[in-house]
Write a protein that holds these residues in place. Sequence first.
Motif, PDB file in Angstrom:
ATOM      1  N   UNK A 101       0.827  -1.205   0.000  1.00  0.00           N
ATOM      2  CA  UNK A 101       0.000   0.000   0.000  1.00  0.00           C
ATOM      3  C   UNK A 101       0.864   1.259   0.000  1.00  0.00           C
ATOM      4  N   UNK A 102       1.947   1.234   0.773  1.00  0.00           N
ATOM      5  CA  UNK A 102       2.865   2.378   0.780  1.00  0.00           C
ATOM      6  C   UNK A 102       3.517   2.543  -0.584  1.00  0.00           C
ATOM      7  N   UNK A 103       3.957   1.430  -1.191  1.00  0.00           N
ATOM      8  CA  UNK A 103       4.551   1.510  -2.525  1.00  0.00           C
ATOM      9  C   UNK A 103       3.539   1.967  -3.562  1.00  0.00           C
ATOM     10  N   UNK A 104       2.286   1.551  -3.393  1.00  0.00           N
ATOM     11  CA  UNK A 104       1.224   1.988  -4.311  1.00  0.00           C
ATOM     12  C   UNK A 104       1.051   3.503  -4.244  1.00  0.00           C
ATOM     13  N   UNK A 105       1.164   4.063  -3.045  1.00  0.00           N
ATOM     14  CA  UNK A 105       0.986   5.508  -2.894  1.00  0.00           C
ATOM     15  C   UNK A 105       2.215   6.291  -3.349  1.00  0.00           C
ATOM     16  N   UNK A 106       3.395   5.721  -3.176  1.00  0.00           N
ATOM     17  CA  UNK A 106       4.634   6.451  -3.458  1.00  0.00           C
ATOM     18  C   UNK A 106       5.061   6.329  -4.917  1.00  0.00           C
ATOM     19  N   UNK A 107       4.954   5.142  -5.478  1.00  0.00           N
ATOM     20  CA  UNK A 107       5.440   4.900  -6.842  1.00  0.00           C
ATOM     21  C   UNK A 107       4.267   4.717  -7.805  1.00  0.00           C
ATOM     22  N   UNK A 108       3.894   5.759  -8.526  1.00  0.00           N
ATOM     23  CA  UNK A 108       2.714   5.648  -9.387  1.00  0.00           C
ATOM     24  C   UNK A 108       2.889   4.694 -10.571  1.00  0.00           C
ATOM     25  N   UNK A 109       4.121   4.490 -11.032  1.00  0.00           N
ATOM     26  CA  UNK A 109       4.317   3.591 -12.168  1.00  0.00           C
ATOM     27  C   UNK A 109       4.235   2.115 -11.761  1.00  0.00           C
ATOM     28  N   UNK A 110       4.241   1.828 -10.479  1.00  0.00           N
ATOM     29  CA  UNK A 110       4.138   0.463  -9.966  1.00  0.00           C
ATOM     30  C   UNK A 110       2.753   0.171  -9.397  1.00  0.00           C
ATOM     31  N   UNK A 111       1.776   0.994  -9.686  1.00  0.00           N
ATOM     32  CA  UNK A 111       0.443   0.826  -9.092  1.00  0.00           C
ATOM     33  C   UNK A 111      -0.196  -0.502  -9.468  1.00  0.00           C
ATOM     34  N   UNK A 112      -0.071  -0.917 -10.730  1.00  0.00           N
ATOM     35  CA  UNK A 112      -0.705  -2.177 -11.128  1.00  0.00           C
ATOM     36  C   UNK A 112      -0.038  -3.376 -10.459  1.00  0.00           C
ATOM     37  N   UNK A 113       1.289  -3.311 -10.306  1.00  0.00           N
ATOM     38  CA  UNK A 113       2.007  -4.421  -9.676  1.00  0.00           C
ATOM     39  C   UNK A 113       1.660  -4.521  -8.194  1.00  0.00           C
ATOM     40  N   UNK A 114       1.677  -3.398  -7.505  1.00  0.00           N
ATOM     41  CA  UNK A 114       1.402  -3.446  -6.068  1.00  0.00           C
ATOM     42  C   UNK A 114      -0.050  -3.810  -5.786  1.00  0.00           C
ATOM     43  N   UNK A 115      -0.976  -3.340  -6.609  1.00  0.00           N
ATOM     44  CA  UNK A 115      -2.374  -3.713  -6.413  1.00  0.00           C
ATOM     45  C   UNK A 115      -2.590  -5.193  -6.726  1.00  0.00           C
ATOM     46  N   UNK A 116      -1.904  -5.694  -7.743  1.00  0.00           N
ATOM     47  CA  UNK A 116      -1.965  -7.128  -8.031  1.00  0.00           C
ATOM     48  C   UNK A 116      -1.430  -7.960  -6.885  1.00  0.00           C
ATOM     49  N   UNK A 117      -0.322  -7.506  -6.297  1.00  0.00           N
ATOM     50  CA  UNK A 117       0.226  -8.216  -5.136  1.00  0.00           C
ATOM     51  C   UNK A 117      -0.739  -8.186  -3.955  1.00  0.00           C
TER      52      UNK A 117
END
Length: 127
Positions: A20-36
């Motif tokens: 969730x923190x990575x989803x908020x901080x890194x916008x280009x990784x949103x799909x990966x972090x949400x998938x995880x």
Amino acid sequence: MDKIMRSAIRTIIYMMSACLILWAVLPEWKTVTLGLMVGLAASSMNAFLLKRRVNMLAQATLEEGSRRRGLGFGSRIATVLLVAMLAYRYPETLNMPAALIGSMVMPFVILVAGIIHNVKEDNSGKG
């Protein structure tokens, strides 16, 4: 078993909060972090289903005349299939490999938690 499951769920919650923190901080990784995160949620639900199934089998062995019933494996596979279908349907939101990797994390977390619990139990000075 409850201590191992509790520590494994705590680990999964930490992993989901890191996602969730990575989803908020890194916008280009949103799909990966949400998938995880979706995969980790499905994985923890599968762990609860497996724990319930093991408890049911333990009760069935204690009681005579009862037989095995239910769709334990089928429901766990259906959960992973649902995650895969969601990732396939919404590729702009969920990353398929990340979702499938996340759905397979919990058995390894339980294994590590069980090993740590066993080592702590052996080194407790009892016996």
